[in-house]
Write a protein that holds these residues in place. Structure first.
Motif, PDB file in Angstrom:
ATOM      1  N   LYS A   1      26.467 -36.697 -72.750  1.00 10.71           N
ATOM      2  CA  LYS A   1      24.721 -36.676 -72.714  1.00 10.71           C
ATOM      3  C   LYS A   1      24.290 -36.640 -71.383  1.00 10.71           C
ATOM      4  O   LYS A   1      22.921 -36.239 -71.061  1.00 10.71           O
ATOM      5  N   VAL A   2      24.945 -37.109 -70.263  1.00 12.89           N
ATOM      6  CA  VAL A   2      24.513 -37.056 -68.977  1.00 12.89           C
ATOM      7  C   VAL A   2      25.159 -35.980 -68.238  1.00 12.89           C
ATOM      8  O   VAL A   2      26.393 -36.140 -68.133  1.00 12.89           O
ATOM      9  N   ARG A   3      24.675 -35.056 -67.312  1.00 16.99           N
ATOM     10  CA  ARG A   3      25.230 -34.165 -66.550  1.00 16.99           C
ATOM     11  C   ARG A   3      24.640 -34.517 -65.117  1.00 16.99           C
ATOM     12  O   ARG A   3      23.428 -34.443 -64.861  1.00 16.99           O
ATOM     13  N   ILE A   4      25.567 -34.523 -64.299  1.00 14.51           N
ATOM     14  CA  ILE A   4      25.195 -34.846 -62.896  1.00 14.51           C
ATOM     15  C   ILE A   4      25.305 -33.506 -62.198  1.00 14.51           C
ATOM     16  O   ILE A   4      26.470 -33.171 -61.996  1.00 14.51           O
ATOM     17  N   ILE A   5      24.291 -33.035 -61.504  1.00 18.60           N
ATOM     18  CA  ILE A   5      24.242 -31.992 -60.617  1.00 18.60           C
ATOM     19  C   ILE A   5      23.912 -32.174 -59.130  1.00 18.60           C
ATOM     20  O   ILE A   5      23.013 -33.116 -59.006  1.00 18.60           O
TER      21      ILE A   5
ATOM     22  N   VAL B   1      21.172 -47.912 -67.152  1.00 23.41           N
ATOM     23  CA  VAL B   1      20.597 -47.240 -68.173  1.00 23.41           C
ATOM     24  C   VAL B   1      21.509 -46.001 -68.302  1.00 23.41           C
ATOM     25  O   VAL B   1      21.661 -45.526 -69.764  1.00 23.41           O
ATOM     26  N   ILE B   2      21.796 -45.184 -67.460  1.00 28.65           N
ATOM     27  CA  ILE B   2      22.377 -44.078 -67.490  1.00 28.65           C
ATOM     28  C   ILE B   2      23.884 -44.187 -68.079  1.00 28.65           C
ATOM     29  O   ILE B   2      24.549 -43.520 -68.895  1.00 28.65           O
ATOM     30  N   THR B   3      24.436 -45.160 -67.461  1.00 28.01           N
ATOM     31  CA  THR B   3      25.749 -45.601 -68.021  1.00 28.01           C
ATOM     32  C   THR B   3      25.779 -45.904 -69.524  1.00 28.01           C
ATOM     33  O   THR B   3      26.757 -45.562 -70.188  1.00 28.01           O
ATOM     34  N   ALA B   4      24.850 -46.671 -69.788  1.00 26.03           N
ATOM     35  CA  ALA B   4      24.801 -47.040 -71.287  1.00 26.03           C
ATOM     36  C   ALA B   4      24.492 -45.798 -72.265  1.00 26.03           C
ATOM     37  O   ALA B   4      25.084 -45.723 -73.198  1.00 26.03           O
TER      38      ALA B   4
ATOM     39  N   VAL C   1      23.522 -42.186 -79.135  1.00 28.17           N
ATOM     40  CA  VAL C   1      22.093 -41.933 -78.970  1.00 28.17           C
ATOM     41  C   VAL C   1      22.218 -40.467 -78.769  1.00 28.17           C
ATOM     42  O   VAL C   1      22.700 -39.739 -77.650  1.00 28.17           O
ATOM     43  N   ASP C   2      21.196 -39.515 -79.692  1.00 24.37           N
ATOM     44  CA  ASP C   2      21.359 -38.103 -79.521  1.00 24.37           C
ATOM     45  C   ASP C   2      20.436 -37.665 -78.641  1.00 24.37           C
ATOM     46  O   ASP C   2      19.406 -37.199 -79.024  1.00 24.37           O
ATOM     47  N   ASN C   3      20.558 -37.996 -77.416  1.00 23.99           N
ATOM     48  CA  ASN C   3      19.686 -37.500 -76.170  1.00 23.99           C
ATOM     49  C   ASN C   3      20.246 -36.599 -75.220  1.00 23.99           C
ATOM     50  O   ASN C   3      21.595 -36.421 -75.280  1.00 23.99           O
ATOM     51  N   PHE C   4      19.711 -35.872 -74.504  1.00 17.46           N
ATOM     52  CA  PHE C   4      20.064 -34.992 -73.249  1.00 17.46           C
ATOM     53  C   PHE C   4      19.692 -35.494 -72.218  1.00 17.46           C
ATOM     54  O   PHE C   4      18.366 -35.566 -71.967  1.00 17.46           O
ATOM     55  N   LEU C   5      20.402 -35.872 -71.167  1.00 16.62           N
ATOM     56  CA  LEU C   5      19.880 -36.012 -69.951  1.00 16.62           C
ATOM     57  C   LEU C   5      20.590 -35.009 -68.992  1.00 16.62           C
ATOM     58  O   LEU C   5      21.918 -34.852 -69.031  1.00 16.62           O
ATOM     59  N   LEU C   6      19.884 -34.658 -68.029  1.00 11.74           N
ATOM     60  CA  LEU C   6      20.372 -33.638 -67.029  1.00 11.74           C
ATOM     61  C   LEU C   6      20.283 -34.482 -65.642  1.00 11.74           C
ATOM     62  O   LEU C   6      19.345 -35.079 -65.111  1.00 11.74           O
TER      63      LEU C   6
END
Length: 279
Positions: free
Chosen positions: A3-7, A265-268, A274-279
């Motif tokens: 859910k979390v992509r780190i650029i 929060v990002i780690t959790a 939870v069906d969210n998208f974070l970039l």
């Protein structure tokens, strides 16, 4: 899919900086010079993608958006929430990446243009867009769309334990020109200050929320929410410098505390379902 992509993105050296080989991109990894052993380099590979200093030009900024975020914009019309957070130390180019400059669109402008383009591609449906914009400065949440600078709003939890901001201003827009005018006017109220690294450093976290609504058929029907995208320009972390004023020390303290909380929060989010998208 995570859910979390780190650029990672590296900005070019400024005119007053001495170029060196301290940080460089090696495919999807960052290679850092080892200060204890110049013959070795430290490589960090936990990135979805990495961009070097050539990614700051107009075409490169657009390419970065198209490659990393453009494919997800359509999800806002399917009930999803997207969140883009730009993090880095003071003067690392966060606000430039988010807002761009004249002739060089940042992520904010590209996102709004993409939303409007998606809507134009569905002429049989009617969409509306909303703009909300707040900053978190020290321990206060301020509404940047309010006519008076420093207008505070409250952060609360509803009965479902979801966080919301009460009594904040909401603006509607249907064209990019409308959005740009409102956004630029709101940015004039954001807290900035000169630091050792940046003469106009953002001293607050700015959260821009673009909501997507659909207007059902029928004149009496009310528009209903679909999805949204939240674009967050985080304040830069910075060490206390000799001679810092009490205000600067207070700002830095709250910035560092909030960034530490954000990391948890990002780690959790990345370990939950939870069906969210974070970039």
């Amino acid at each position: 899919m995570s859910k979390v992509r780190i650029i990672a993105k590296i900005r070019p050296f400024l005119a007053n900086e001495q170029p060196d080989d301290g940080v460089r991109v090696e495919e999807s990894a960052l290679s850092l010079a080892n200060p204890r052993n110049p013959s070795q380099r430290i490589v960090y590979r936990d990135f979805a993608a990495c961009y070097d200093e050539s990614s700051t030009g107009p075409e490169s900024q657009r390419d970065l958006f198209n490659e990393e975020l453009g494919q997800w914009i359509g999800e806002c019309f399917n009930g999803k929430t997207l969140a883009v957070m730009c993090y880095g130390v003071t003067s690392s180019g966060k606000t430039y990446t988010m807002q761009g400059c004249r002739g060089n669109s940042g992520i904010v402008a590209s996102s709004v243009e993409a939303l409007l383009s998606w809507a134009a591609g569905m002429p049989q449906r009617r969409f509306e867009f909303t703009l909300e914009y707040v900053e978190v400065y020290c321990n206060d949440c301020r509404d940047l769309l309010a006519s008076s600078q420093g207008s505070k709003v409250a952060i609360q939890s509803d009965k479902n334990n979801r966080t919301k901001i009460s009594k904040q201003e909401t603006e509607r827009f249907s064209t990019y020109d409308e959005f740009e005018r409102k956004f630029k006017d709101a940015n004039k109220r954001r807290a900035t200050a000169a630091t050792a690294l940046n003469r106009s450093s953002s001293r607050s976290h700015a959260i821009l929320t673009i909501g997507v609504f659909e207007q059902p058929q029928g004149e009496s029907a009310l528009p209903y929410a679909l999805g949204k995208i939240q674009l967050v320009d985080l304040a830069g972390s910075e060490k206390f410098e000799p001679g810092s004023s009490s205000v600067q020390i207070q700002e830095a303290k709250f910035i560092n505390i909030s960034l530490s909380a954000l990391s948890r929060v990002i780690t959790a989010l990345n370990t939950d379902s939870v069906d969210n998208f974070l970039l």
